[in-house]
Every structure is written in structure tokens, then in C-alpha cells.
Design a protein around this motif. Sequence first.
Motif, PDB file in Angstrom:
ATOM      1  N   LEU A 159      37.770  31.618 -13.129  1.00 20.75           N
ATOM      2  CA  LEU A 159      37.153  30.889 -12.020  1.00 20.75           C
ATOM      3  C   LEU A 159      35.642  31.068 -12.069  1.00 20.75           C
ATOM      4  O   LEU A 159      35.151  32.181 -12.279  1.00 20.75           O
ATOM      5  CB  LEU A 159      37.676  31.414 -10.678  1.00 20.75           C
ATOM      6  CG  LEU A 159      39.171  31.281 -10.423  1.00 20.75           C
ATOM      7  CD1 LEU A 159      39.558  32.030  -9.154  1.00 20.75           C
ATOM      8  CD2 LEU A 159      39.586  29.823 -10.338  1.00 20.75           C
ATOM      9  N   GLY A 160      34.940  29.962 -11.838  1.00 24.76           N
ATOM     10  CA  GLY A 160      33.490  30.040 -11.684  1.00 24.76           C
ATOM     11  C   GLY A 160      33.196  30.630 -10.308  1.00 24.76           C
ATOM     12  O   GLY A 160      34.098  30.803  -9.482  1.00 24.76           O
ATOM     13  N   ASN A 161      31.935  30.927 -10.048  1.00 28.33           N
ATOM     14  CA  ASN A 161      31.539  31.572  -8.788  1.00 28.33           C
ATOM     15  C   ASN A 161      32.014  30.834  -7.540  1.00 28.33           C
ATOM     16  O   ASN A 161      32.548  31.449  -6.620  1.00 28.33           O
ATOM     17  CB  ASN A 161      30.021  31.751  -8.724  1.00 28.33           C
ATOM     18  CG  ASN A 161      29.536  32.814  -9.676  1.00 28.33           C
ATOM     19  OD1 ASN A 161      30.275  33.740 -10.013  1.00 28.33           O
ATOM     20  ND2 ASN A 161      28.307  32.678 -10.139  1.00 28.33           N
ATOM     21  N   GLU A 162      31.807  29.526  -7.511  1.00 31.12           N
ATOM     22  CA  GLU A 162      32.146  28.740  -6.321  1.00 31.12           C
ATOM     23  C   GLU A 162      33.635  28.805  -5.993  1.00 31.12           C
ATOM     24  O   GLU A 162      34.030  29.113  -4.872  1.00 31.12           O
ATOM     25  CB  GLU A 162      31.727  27.285  -6.567  1.00 31.12           C
ATOM     26  CG  GLU A 162      31.160  26.601  -5.356  1.00 31.12           C
ATOM     27  CD  GLU A 162      30.610  25.238  -5.723  1.00 31.12           C
ATOM     28  OE1 GLU A 162      31.342  24.251  -5.507  1.00 31.12           O
ATOM     29  OE2 GLU A 162      29.467  25.175  -6.227  1.00 31.12           O
ATOM     30  N   LYS A 163      34.444  28.501  -6.974  1.00 29.92           N
ATOM     31  CA  LYS A 163      35.891  28.497  -6.774  1.00 29.92           C
ATOM     32  C   LYS A 163      36.418  29.913  -6.488  1.00 29.92           C
ATOM     33  O   LYS A 163      37.306  30.097  -5.660  1.00 29.92           O
ATOM     34  CB  LYS A 163      36.593  27.904  -7.995  1.00 29.92           C
ATOM     35  CG  LYS A 163      37.952  27.344  -7.700  1.00 29.92           C
ATOM     36  CD  LYS A 163      38.463  26.536  -8.881  1.00 29.92           C
ATOM     37  CE  LYS A 163      39.753  25.844  -8.506  1.00 29.92           C
ATOM     38  NZ  LYS A 163      40.287  25.066  -9.613  1.00 29.92           N
ATOM     39  N   ALA A 164      35.865  30.894  -7.162  1.00 29.55           N
ATOM     40  CA  ALA A 164      36.283  32.282  -6.957  1.00 29.55           C
ATOM     41  C   ALA A 164      36.007  32.711  -5.521  1.00 29.55           C
ATOM     42  O   ALA A 164      36.832  33.373  -4.886  1.00 29.55           O
ATOM     43  CB  ALA A 164      35.563  33.201  -7.932  1.00 29.55           C
ATOM     44  N   GLU A 165      34.837  32.308  -5.006  1.00 27.30           N
ATOM     45  CA  GLU A 165      34.487  32.658  -3.626  1.00 27.30           C
ATOM     46  C   GLU A 165      35.457  32.008  -2.645  1.00 27.30           C
ATOM     47  O   GLU A 165      35.943  32.661  -1.725  1.00 27.30           O
ATOM     48  CB  GLU A 165      33.050  32.216  -3.336  1.00 27.30           C
ATOM     49  CG  GLU A 165      32.468  32.858  -2.099  1.00 27.30           C
ATOM     50  CD  GLU A 165      30.999  32.527  -1.924  1.00 27.30           C
ATOM     51  OE1 GLU A 165      30.650  32.052  -0.831  1.00 27.30           O
ATOM     52  OE2 GLU A 165      30.220  32.744  -2.879  1.00 27.30           O
ATOM     53  N   GLU A 169      38.523  31.073  -3.183  1.00 25.23           N
ATOM     54  CA  GLU A 169      39.862  31.654  -3.328  1.00 25.23           C
ATOM     55  C   GLU A 169      39.869  33.174  -3.148  1.00 25.23           C
ATOM     56  O   GLU A 169      40.913  33.807  -3.263  1.00 25.23           O
ATOM     57  CB  GLU A 169      40.441  31.283  -4.701  1.00 25.23           C
ATOM     58  CG  GLU A 169      40.666  29.789  -4.850  1.00 25.23           C
ATOM     59  CD  GLU A 169      41.332  29.434  -6.173  1.00 25.23           C
ATOM     60  OE1 GLU A 169      41.975  30.310  -6.787  1.00 25.23           O
ATOM     61  OE2 GLU A 169      41.198  28.268  -6.592  1.00 25.23           O
ATOM     62  N   GLN A 170      38.699  33.732  -2.859  1.00 20.85           N
ATOM     63  CA  GLN A 170      38.542  35.185  -2.696  1.00 20.85           C
ATOM     64  C   GLN A 170      39.116  35.956  -3.889  1.00 20.85           C
ATOM     65  O   GLN A 170      39.913  36.876  -3.749  1.00 20.85           O
ATOM     66  CB  GLN A 170      39.148  35.649  -1.375  1.00 20.85           C
ATOM     67  CG  GLN A 170      38.444  35.031  -0.187  1.00 20.85           C
ATOM     68  CD  GLN A 170      38.948  35.562   1.136  1.00 20.85           C
ATOM     69  OE1 GLN A 170      40.099  35.941   1.279  1.00 20.85           O
ATOM     70  NE2 GLN A 170      38.060  35.588   2.117  1.00 20.85           N
TER      71      GLN A 170
END
Length: 167
Positions: A145-151, A153-154
Motif C-alpha cells: 500500500l502507498g501512503n494514502e491507501k495505507a493511512e 486502511e490503517q
Amino acid sequence: MDLKESEEVKKVVFFLKEIGIDIIEKELGETFLPGLDLGSNCIYIDYNKLLYPGDILHEAGHLAVTIPAERKLVGTTEISKDWPTQGDEITAILWSYAALHHLDLSPEFVFHPNGYKGNSEWFISNFTTGNYMGLPLLEWMGLCLGNEKAEKEQKMPFPAMQKWIRD
């Protein structure tokens, strides 16, 4: 020193077996990378000819980012003449960086001065500063996951991986 007995190589081999990539010791002739060759979901290693153990992770990256139907054809005449594609190449490079990070190995282990057509320092500089060329493709493959998606989806962003082998 026997490369097979180095702590780094042992760590890499254990990790690859753990994620489902077989390591098979075998005497090899001339290969693209000294002492390494790829087969169906496996890496053949000739420790007597292996020059750069970090190349094992790069080759594992090729297997990991290849879809299962093609992965079983690696090393046969049935694999596409275009394999690996440029996209496969950049994602294998990025995958190997994530593996280095996961295994707590230095970037120079994979990105040694005698590889990557003289661009090893460039890859190290980009990756260690968070410039991950190919990340959207690796994310599209469902591996990270890139930063945006990771954030959203926690979850942990790249270089953490959500899974190591593409389905």
C-alpha cells in the motif's frame, strides 16, 4: 568464506522458503547472473559460481511479481518471450528493496556496484529517500500500500508489504 554459510544468505534463503519460493542448489553453466537461474517457482543457486548473493533477492522479486499461471512457466520455453516486462523489472527491483527492509539488510546487499547497469547508487538514493518508482504498479498487484491507501486502511505503507507473492 563460503557464501552459503553467510548470515545474510541464510536469512534470505529462510525468508524465501517461508514465503513459498523454493531454493534448489544445483551446478549451473553460464547464466545471466553468475550462479543463479530461475525455474518454476524456484531459484537455482550454484554457490561455487555465485558472485553477488543480493542477486538472489532480485531474482526472487521476479518470481514474486509474476502471476501464478506464468510463474510456473518460468525457466521453460513456454514463458512469454517478453518476460520479464519493463514493469516486471521495476517492480522486482522495488520488491527486493522491500525485502531488504524486512530482513534488515543494507541496500548495498542487493544494489551492489556491479549490478543495475551502473545505477545502483541511483536506486539506493531514490529508495532511501522514499522515491519509490514503480510503487503504483506494485500496489496494483496487491502486494503493498502507498501512503494514502495505507493511512485510510490503517495499515503500514510501503516498504512494508501486505503480502509477498502475487496471486
